[in-house]
Write a protein that holds these residues in place. Structure first.
Motif, PDB file in Angstrom:
ATOM      1  N   ARG A 125      39.919  57.700  43.201  1.00  0.00           N
ATOM      2  CA  ARG A 125      38.687  57.219  42.579  1.00  0.00           C
ATOM      3  C   ARG A 125      37.569  58.141  43.024  1.00  0.00           C
ATOM      4  N   TYR A 157      26.082  53.192  44.747  1.00  0.00           N
ATOM      5  CA  TYR A 157      27.365  52.563  45.024  1.00  0.00           C
ATOM      6  C   TYR A 157      28.493  53.603  45.147  1.00  0.00           C
ATOM      7  N   HIS A 168      30.753  49.801  38.516  1.00  0.00           N
ATOM      8  CA  HIS A 168      30.202  48.688  39.277  1.00  0.00           C
ATOM      9  C   HIS A 168      29.208  47.855  38.477  1.00  0.00           C
ATOM     10  N   GLU A 210      36.288  51.616  35.597  1.00  0.00           N
ATOM     11  CA  GLU A 210      36.294  50.258  36.172  1.00  0.00           C
ATOM     12  C   GLU A 210      34.945  49.564  36.002  1.00  0.00           C
ATOM     13  N   ASP A 211      34.991  48.290  35.712  1.00  0.00           N
ATOM     14  CA  ASP A 211      33.808  47.431  35.652  1.00  0.00           C
ATOM     15  C   ASP A 211      32.632  48.109  34.942  1.00  0.00           C
ATOM     16  N   ARG A 266      42.231  43.630  37.645  1.00  0.00           N
ATOM     17  CA  ARG A 266      42.012  44.002  39.050  1.00  0.00           C
ATOM     18  C   ARG A 266      41.947  42.818  40.013  1.00  0.00           C
TER      19      ARG A 266
END
Ligand code: EZ4
Ligand code: CO
Length: 402
Positions: free
Chosen positions: A147, A159, A212, A236-237, A283
């Motif tokens: 990642r 983040y 995020h 992701e997200d 996830r």
């Protein structure tokens, strides 16, 4: 096999962890992770003040019935505090069942579907050149998936960008840290990062990225499209997770695979995403997904819709959760990948375990049960310290998703 003791242990070996330890009348013990980052004591109280007394005298072999008793019996269903507490009980009961059977828990889930669990590591630094160095280091240690997060010019803290080596977003103190955010700066910069990583390392390594929860659906669609040439394993997200139908818009625009679910607590939170095939990876994890019993149910639903697993595995998920997650990962047919952030030496010493990492892969314990425990004496040396996850503001001062 009756439960005779239920103990909640709060400890802070470099970060806070809450652990439930159950003991049966025939002397077996089982552990469950009950850590909810930044809200640890709420779950400790839920267990200590409301659940522990209900567990004493119960038949420890009745895992499903205990799960239903705590879920339906609460009346107030779902939510992170409730589900984390139920997960801890459920995980501890699977540990006990494995010990009673003399088998590692993955055997009770149907046995191995694979030899080992592919994990992804984390590269997150302030500059692209530092990120490239980190990626090289991870590949040298055998990782096949990374990642990648980077600082954005003009934004001070962001983040996923570590303060050297061990990444931990929660900070000790009486108030959360404040970070700042500009979607425009971020969207303009991130494609450069992936161009540089592909340029440096080619296309054999799997690359992942975590947004995020910070974009709107149309912004996420734009990012997914911009990243298509770099063939991400997942994005992701991309948006906040409450509005499941919001993902339809992203889906209409991009083939970049989408991973969601680290803040979900029940099958109802992800049902629409899965059944409408709006995501590619779910996830959810053992500690925040209602334990092994409920997570297996979520993963089985996902399998029907070609959604694979990609469980959350940050450092706030204790070695007890990681141990349990690896048993699930090795057993389910639709495993995708597992997140792995190594714990610190102090954390590892408090939670002796026999799962292992080797050459980019992880192996669950072969001991009866989960193969992880808590050393209560060591735990007692690290009292709880208040800590919070950061909050995030736009440059004009308004609150944003962190
Ligand atoms: O922010 O675990 O993918 N991993 C993550 C984590 C979460 C923390 C929250 O407690 O997004 O770093
Ligand atoms: Co994440």
């Amino acid at each position: 096999m009756r439960i005779v003791d239920a103990k909640v242990i709060v400890t802070c070996p470099d970060r806070n962890f809450v652990t439930l330890r159950l003991t049966t009348d025939d002397g077996l013990t089982g552990v469950g992770d009950a850590t909810l980052n930044g809200r640890e004591l709420a779950v400790a109280s839920y267990l200590e003040d409301h659940l522990c007394q209900l567990l004493i005298g119960r038949d420890a072999s009745r895992i499903e019935d205990t799960w239903q008793y705590l879920y339906k019996g609460a009346y107030w269903r779902r939510g992170p505090v409730t589900m984390t507490a139920i997960a801890a009980v459920d995980t501890a009961l699977w540990d006990i069942k494995g010990k009673a059977a003399g088998m590692p828990v993955y055997q009770l889930l149907g046995g191995r579907s694979r030899d080992a669990v592919t994990v992804y590591g984390h590269a997150g630094s302030a500059t692209v050149s530092d990120v490239l160095e980190e990626v090289a280091g991870l590949l040298g240690r055998g990782y096949r998936a990374v990642r990648v997060q980077v600082g954005v010019p003009g934004l001070e803290k962001i983040y996923g960008v570590g303060r050297g080596g061990f990444y931990e977003p929660a900070t000790a103190g009486a108030r959360p840290d404040e970070e700042s955010w500009s979607t425009a700066k971020y969207l303009n910069f991130v494609p450069e990062l992936f161009a540089a990583v592909r340029d440096g390392f080619g296309y054999d390594v799997h690359l992942l990225h975590d947004v995020h929860h910070r974009l709107t659906p149309i912004e996420a669609a734009r990012l997914g499209k911009a990243l298509e040439p770099y063939g991400l394993f997942w994005l992701e997200d991309p948006i906040s997770e409450e509005l499941q139908e919001g993902f339809r818009l992203i889906r209409r625009h991009t083939t970049t695979p989408i991973a969601v679910g680290e803040v979900y607590n029940s099958i109802w939170d992800c049902r629409q995403l899965i059944t409408e095939q709006l995501i590619d990876y779910i996830r959810m994890d053992v500690v925040h997904g209602g334990g092994i019993t409920h997570l297996r149910r979520v993963f089985d639903l996902a399998a029907l819709y070609h959604v694979r697993t990609g469980s959350h595995g940050a450092t706030d998920l204790s070695p007890v959760c990681l141990a349990a997650g690896l048993h699930v990962d090795v057993a389910v047919p639709n495993f995708g990948i597992q997140e792995y952030m190594p714990h610190t030496d102090a954390t590892n010493a408090v939670f002796p375990h026999s799962y292992r990492f080797e050459d980019g892969l992880m192996y669950p314990s072969e001991e009866p049960g989960l193969g992880v425990d808590i050393d209560e004496e060591a735990a007692a040396e690290y009292p709880y310290r208040q800590a919070y996850l950061p909050v995030n503001r736009l440059e004009d001062g308004s609150m944003h998703d962190w």
